[in-house]
Scaffold this active site. Structure first.
Site, PDB file in Angstrom:
ATOM      1  N   HIS A 184     -65.233 -49.048 -23.157  1.00 11.31           N
ATOM      2  CA  HIS A 184     -64.497 -48.707 -24.384  1.00 11.31           C
ATOM      3  C   HIS A 184     -64.988 -47.333 -24.828  1.00 11.31           C
ATOM      4  O   HIS A 184     -64.819 -46.356 -24.115  1.00 11.31           O
ATOM      5  CB  HIS A 184     -64.744 -49.833 -25.393  1.00 11.31           C
ATOM      6  N   HIS A 240     -55.893 -46.645 -18.560  1.00  6.92           N
ATOM      7  CA  HIS A 240     -55.838 -47.203 -19.903  1.00  6.92           C
ATOM      8  C   HIS A 240     -55.027 -48.481 -19.872  1.00  6.92           C
ATOM      9  O   HIS A 240     -54.058 -48.580 -19.129  1.00  6.92           O
ATOM     10  CB  HIS A 240     -55.193 -46.209 -20.880  1.00  6.92           C
ATOM     11  N   ASP A 243     -61.085 -39.982 -23.356  1.00 11.28           N
ATOM     12  CA  ASP A 243     -62.505 -39.741 -23.095  1.00 11.28           C
ATOM     13  C   ASP A 243     -62.769 -38.741 -21.983  1.00 11.28           C
ATOM     14  O   ASP A 243     -63.904 -38.314 -21.796  1.00 11.28           O
ATOM     15  CB  ASP A 243     -63.205 -41.064 -22.748  1.00 11.28           C
TER      16      ASP A 243
HETATM   17  N1  CMC Z   1     -61.017 -45.725 -11.625  1.00  9.07           N
HETATM   18  C1  CMC Z   1     -60.626 -46.358 -10.493  1.00  9.07           C
HETATM   19  N2  CMC Z   1     -59.801 -47.402 -10.464  1.00  9.07           N
HETATM   20  C2  CMC Z   1     -59.343 -47.856 -11.644  1.00  9.07           C
HETATM   21  C3  CMC Z   1     -59.697 -47.245 -12.871  1.00  9.07           C
HETATM   22  C4  CMC Z   1     -60.563 -46.145 -12.827  1.00  9.07           C
HETATM   23  N3  CMC Z   1     -60.929 -45.526 -13.948  1.00  9.07           N
HETATM   24  N4  CMC Z   1     -59.096 -47.903 -13.881  1.00  9.07           N
HETATM   25  C5  CMC Z   1     -58.394 -48.894 -13.311  1.00  9.07           C
HETATM   26  N5  CMC Z   1     -58.541 -48.853 -11.961  1.00  9.07           N
HETATM   27  C6  CMC Z   1     -57.877 -49.727 -10.986  1.00  9.07           C
HETATM   28  C7  CMC Z   1     -58.470 -51.112 -11.012  1.00  9.07           C
HETATM   29  O1  CMC Z   1     -59.547 -51.220 -10.109  1.00  9.07           O
HETATM   30  C8  CMC Z   1     -57.278 -51.941 -10.606  1.00  9.07           C
HETATM   31  O2  CMC Z   1     -57.088 -51.770  -9.214  1.00  9.07           O
HETATM   32  P1  CMC Z   1     -56.569 -53.012  -8.320  1.00  9.07           P
HETATM   33  O3  CMC Z   1     -55.183 -53.294  -8.830  1.00  9.07           O
HETATM   34  O4  CMC Z   1     -56.609 -52.498  -6.944  1.00  9.07           O
HETATM   35  O5  CMC Z   1     -57.523 -54.146  -8.578  1.00  9.07           O
HETATM   36  C9  CMC Z   1     -56.107 -51.231 -11.285  1.00  9.07           C
HETATM   37  O6  CMC Z   1     -56.524 -49.867 -11.406  1.00  9.07           O
HETATM   38  C10 CMC Z   1     -55.751 -51.788 -12.661  1.00  9.07           C
HETATM   39  O7  CMC Z   1     -56.916 -51.695 -13.477  1.00  9.07           O
HETATM   40  P2  CMC Z   1     -57.376 -52.788 -14.509  1.00  9.07           P
HETATM   41  O8  CMC Z   1     -58.872 -52.831 -14.537  1.00  9.07           O
HETATM   42  O9  CMC Z   1     -56.617 -54.064 -14.275  1.00  9.07           O
HETATM   43  O10 CMC Z   1     -56.828 -52.158 -15.855  1.00  9.07           O
HETATM   44  P3  CMC Z   1     -57.240 -52.574 -17.315  1.00  9.07           P
HETATM   45  O11 CMC Z   1     -56.065 -52.322 -18.169  1.00  9.07           O
HETATM   46  O12 CMC Z   1     -57.840 -53.939 -17.348  1.00  9.07           O
HETATM   47  O13 CMC Z   1     -58.431 -51.565 -17.659  1.00  9.07           O
HETATM   48  C11 CMC Z   1     -59.612 -49.682 -18.419  1.00  9.07           C
HETATM   49  C12 CMC Z   1     -58.276 -50.432 -18.441  1.00  9.07           C
HETATM   50  C13 CMC Z   1     -59.549 -48.515 -19.429  1.00  9.07           C
HETATM   51  C14 CMC Z   1     -60.752 -50.620 -18.848  1.00  9.07           C
HETATM   52  C15 CMC Z   1     -59.850 -49.164 -16.983  1.00  9.07           C
HETATM   53  O14 CMC Z   1     -58.808 -48.294 -16.598  1.00  9.07           O
HETATM   54  C16 CMC Z   1     -61.204 -48.483 -16.841  1.00  9.07           C
HETATM   55  O15 CMC Z   1     -62.212 -49.153 -16.637  1.00  9.07           O
HETATM   56  N6  CMC Z   1     -61.255 -47.100 -16.956  1.00  9.07           N
HETATM   57  C17 CMC Z   1     -62.511 -46.410 -16.904  1.00  9.07           C
HETATM   58  C18 CMC Z   1     -63.235 -46.526 -18.225  1.00  9.07           C
HETATM   59  C19 CMC Z   1     -62.592 -45.660 -19.300  1.00  9.07           C
HETATM   60  O16 CMC Z   1     -62.271 -44.494 -19.084  1.00  9.07           O
HETATM   61  N7  CMC Z   1     -62.435 -46.246 -20.501  1.00  9.07           N
HETATM   62  C20 CMC Z   1     -61.900 -45.540 -21.651  1.00  9.07           C
HETATM   63  C21 CMC Z   1     -60.603 -46.115 -22.119  1.00  9.07           C
HETATM   64  S1  CMC Z   1     -59.815 -45.022 -23.318  1.00  9.07           S
HETATM   65  C22 CMC Z   1     -60.803 -45.139 -24.696  1.00  9.07           C
HETATM   66  C23 CMC Z   1     -60.618 -46.391 -25.428  1.00  9.07           C
HETATM   67  O17 CMC Z   1     -59.513 -46.597 -25.976  1.00  9.07           O
HETATM   68  O18 CMC Z   1     -61.578 -47.176 -25.464  1.00  9.07           O
END
Ligand code: CMC
Length: 431
Positions: free
Chosen positions: A269, A308, A364
């Site tokens: 987050h 995101h 971020d």
């Molecule tokens: N790098 C590599 N792969 C990723 C990333 C990433 N940053 N984000 C998502 N993926 C992949 C993930 O592994 C999954 O792949 P697969 O379908 O092969 O399993 C696919 O993309 C879908 O991801 P998800 O984890 O199901 O997506 P989510 O909506 O649950 O997670 C997130 C969203 C923000 C937690 C995630 O994208 C992430 O961990 N990003 C990195 C951390 C980050 O930058 N966070 C800040 C968010 S913005 C600030 C805020 O509002 O807090």
């Protein structure tokens, strides 16, 4: 839109059909509970870890269209607010639901300005932390501690009491944030200077040394103000959900907001901007980027600052931050990590792994570069996010308190453990 706003569900276990009303594109989870319910069987429930497709509330605070990259506070587009408003005006908008008149604005700024000081015992409490305490840990503890200084805050049914805590929290957050920063540096805490604007005063409490009056660079103060506006609310994200969930027990708002700060602390987050900077430093040089990207694609780690839950096209905040980067670097000189970030973004946006998963830079990805140029260590980045998010948390909390439909948060579970085991006392088991 068709006339018939209902969903017909057929339970193939029994052949029975149910008609569930659809309102605002949602069906009530409690309506599913009627399906298959009998004396011996609980009704149907919905399973949704991470609430990816569950609306927990009605809200009039923030609108997001993730596919189109739209973010609006109380109906006003973020781009216009970032360009033409100030953080305190945006805070008023979020809390009160509409823009202030001149008189309302003056009163609001006056109120916030004159609540910036904290009780001296809060200072003693903060001084008790270890010399290298993470400022987020200090912030969440000190905000939680404020509930003991303002015990009347428990009376959440009184609108005047609620208002006073809202003002106090928005006013004191920069003081607590700045002191958390000074603590790790072993520098004396600086008291608020109420001649300065909200953001200038924050810079003063962060960076003032022996000079009688801190003289903030207006361009940096403006850039920081824009960053606070961009972070001010983001509807039902993890930390806001934490504030609402904890707030639903009718605890005081300091305790609820400190739960929000705790949620924001996590690397998925608000902690992501800190993680981005550490990642960029670790990559170090542009030639290491392809190997790093390969590692991400192999699942070794995530590309922090990308992806995101809601934005699947672009994050409008990231676009505004890129522009703020230019303004800040004009004053501070370019952050050498910018080149690595830009190259990383270019490569990722051309790579099918990121394209097919709709992964774009989020707020971020670039904010950490600005914060670093402003001389903040990475541990402070999330504190800045928390200061910005405070009016949003409070606006959502106020909405929750007045919402007759809300109940104490209590999700269901699917139990997967053992049942009805026979307990054997320790002395028999170990014999
Ligand atoms: N790098 C590599 N792969 C990723 C990333 C990433 N940053 N984000 C998502 N993926 C992949 C993930 O592994 C999954 O792949 P697969 O379908 O092969 O399993 C696919 O993309 C879908 O991801 P998800 O984890 O199901 O997506 P989510 O909506 O649950 O997670 C997130 C969203 C923000 C937690 C995630 O994208 C992430 O961990 N990003 C990195 C951390 C980050 O930058 N966070 C800040 C968010 S913005 C600030 C805020 O509002 O807090």
């Amino acid at each position: 839109m068709t006339e018939n706003q209902t969903l017909t569900v057929r339970d193939n276990r029994t052949g029975e059909e149910y008609e569930l009303p659809i309102t605002d594109g949602t069906v009530r989870a409690s309506d599913f509970n009627k399906i298959g319910k009998s004396e011996n069987e609980p009704g149907l429930a919905v399973y949704d870890p991470g609430f990816t497709n569950t609306a927990s509330t009605r809200s009039a605070v923030t609108y997001i269209d993730g596919d189109k990259g739209i973010l609006e506070y109380r109906g006003y587009p973020i781009e216009q607010l970032a360009e033409k408003s100030t953080f305190l005006e945006v805070a008023y908008l979020l809390i009160h639901g509409e823009l202030p008149t001149k008189e309302q604005h003056e009163r609001w700024v006056h109120e916030i300005t004159f609540h910036t000081f904290v009780h001296e015992n809060v200072k003693s409490l903060m001084q008790g932390f270890r010399y290298d305490a993470h400022p987020m840990g200090m912030l969440l503890s000190s905000v939680g501690a404020l509930s003991t200084f303002y015990p009347e805050a428990r009376n959440i049914s009184d609108p005047d009491v609620r208002h006073e805590q809202v003002v106090r929290m928005i006013a004191k957050m920069p003081t607590l944030g700045a002191w958390s920063f000074r603590h790790a540096q072993g520098k004396p805490y600086v008291y608020p200077d109420n001649d300065l604007t909200y953001t200038e005063n924050f810079l003063s409490m962060l960076f003032k040394m022996s000079e009688p009056k801190y003289d903030p660079d207006p361009r940096l103060a403006k850039a920081l103000d824009v960053l606070l506006i961009l972070h001010a609310d983001h509807e039902q994200n993890c930390s806001t959900n934490a504030v609402r969930s904890v707030g639903s027990s009718q605890v005081d708002p300091y305790s609820a907001v400190s739960a929000g700060i705790a949620a924001l602390y996590g690397p998925l987050h608000g902690g992501a901007n800190e993680a981005v900077l550490k990642m960029l430093r670790r990559i170090g040089t542009k030639d290491k980027i392809p190997a790093f990207i390969e590692g991400v694609k192999n699942g070794d780690e995530k590309l922090m600052g990308f992806g995101h839950r809601v934005y699947k096209n672009f994050d409008p905040r990231a676009t505004i931050i890129k522009k703020a980067c230019d303004d800040v670097f004009e004053v501070t000189g370019v952050n050498p990590l910018l080149e690595i970030a830009q190259e990383l973004e270019r490569i990722a946006l051309e790579d099918d792994y990121f394209i097919s998963r709709k992964l774009y830079p989020n707020v971020d990805f670039y904010s950490g570069l600005i914060y670093e140029a402003l001389q903040f260590p990475p541990e402070m980045f999330t504190v800045l996010f928390a200061i910005g998010r405070t009016p949003g948390w409070l606006a959502q909390w106020l909405e929750l308190v007045d919402d007759k439909e809300q109940k104490i948060a209590r999700p269901k579970q699917i139990y997967t453990g053992d049942r009805q085991l026979e307990f054997v006392p320790a002395e028999e088991r170990w014999a």
